[in-house]
Design an enzyme around this catalytic site. Sequence first.
Site, short mmCIF file in Angstrom:
data_model
loop_
_atom_site.label_atom_id
_atom_site.label_comp_id
_atom_site.label_asym_id
_atom_site.label_seq_id
_atom_site.Cartn_x
_atom_site.Cartn_y
_atom_site.Cartn_z
N ALA A 10 0.97 -1.23 0.00
CA ALA A 10 -0.20 -0.08 0.21
C ALA A 10 1.04 1.28 0.22
CB ALA A 10 -0.94 0.01 1.12
N HIS A 15 6.77 5.95 1.38
CA HIS A 15 7.60 4.90 1.00
C HIS A 15 8.58 5.28 -0.16
CE1 HIS A 15 3.95 2.37 2.55
NE2 HIS A 15 5.19 1.88 3.26
N GLU A 125 10.94 7.16 10.04
CA GLU A 125 10.69 7.87 11.45
C GLU A 125 9.49 7.96 11.96
OE1 GLU A 125 12.46 11.79 11.97
OE2 GLU A 125 14.15 11.28 11.40
N GLN A 130 9.51 1.52 16.28
CA GLN A 130 10.04 0.54 15.37
C GLN A 130 11.40 0.67 15.01
OE1 GLN A 130 7.66 -1.33 12.22
NE2 GLN A 130 8.88 -0.12 10.90
N SER A 158 0.61 7.51 5.92
CA SER A 158 0.30 6.08 6.37
C SER A 158 -0.57 5.45 5.44
CB SER A 158 -0.39 5.98 7.89
OG SER A 158 -0.86 4.94 8.10
N ARG A 160 -2.56 3.57 6.45
CA ARG A 160 -4.03 3.37 6.90
C ARG A 160 -4.72 4.55 6.42
NH1 ARG A 160 -3.68 -0.75 11.36
NH2 ARG A 160 -1.31 -1.35 11.44
O1 PAF Z 1 6.85 -0.58 8.94
C1 PAF Z 1 6.46 -1.79 8.42
O2 PAF Z 1 5.72 -1.38 7.21
C2 PAF Z 1 6.56 -3.14 8.96
O3 PAF Z 1 6.34 -2.98 10.35
C3 PAF Z 1 7.82 -3.77 8.44
C4 PAF Z 1 9.07 -2.86 8.96
C5 PAF Z 1 7.96 -3.68 6.79
C6 PAF Z 1 7.98 -5.12 9.11
O4 PAF Z 1 6.71 -5.77 8.60
#
Ligand code: PAF
Length: 241
Positions: A10, A15, A125, A130, A158, A160
Amino acid sequence: MTVLVPTMGALHKGHQALIKRARELDKEVVVSIFVNPLQFSDTADLEKYPRTPETDIQIATLAGATQVWFPTYEEIYPNDPIQISAGAVGDLYEGATRPGHFAGVLTVVNRLFEIVKPSAAVFGEKDFQQLWLVKRHFKKIEIVSVPTVREFDGLALSSRNVRLTESDRAAASIISKALQEPNRMHEILATEPAFKLDYAEIIDEKTFQLASATTQNKRAIIAGWVNGVRLLDNAVVESNS
Ligand code: PAF
């Protein structure tokens, strides 16, 4: 060498920024697209996770990916996965609301690293906890972070966000407004009735514990829900604020 951009698909402009950064680091950029069941404690959330493979290929390629990889579950987990513990910090904040989430993240990232063997990997970030846990756990691979990409009104991009209606979208922008005034976060968030707070805290970037008067690098972290959609964001807290 190869740079890996791990994603769950998505893909959006956030990204794209990760992939562009990866391309600056190396000419071989693998974008993995795998919705990792291990990091979802809620099966409904896993099922609702948006899946857009065709557009993902276009977006990733345009941004500079040299390989877009959709591993199967069997490729990632040929045997029963031994989950990597995310330690005590993995149980805080996101981990408190989503038990096992970070163990699932570290486990899949470890498998992706084992298969791709990248020299570096790029993370956003936006998912700051994470990023923090990945940096702490994986010392042999360079972990490169990229600032959050935002909508015109400050809302962090995001995957989502596609589940938000127009009025939800407007309500969600309260998060980035609150981040601009970290000392008044709770007060500001409370002005938006559609926003259901999970947490809003200022943490020490070094330890991920609550910041104190002597903390050098502080970060404000916020999470909550708008109309059932979980949203999170964070920002550096300037030392004079
Ligand atoms: O941030 C994400 O999209 C996920 O948590 C990741 C790092 C690809 C792990 O599945």
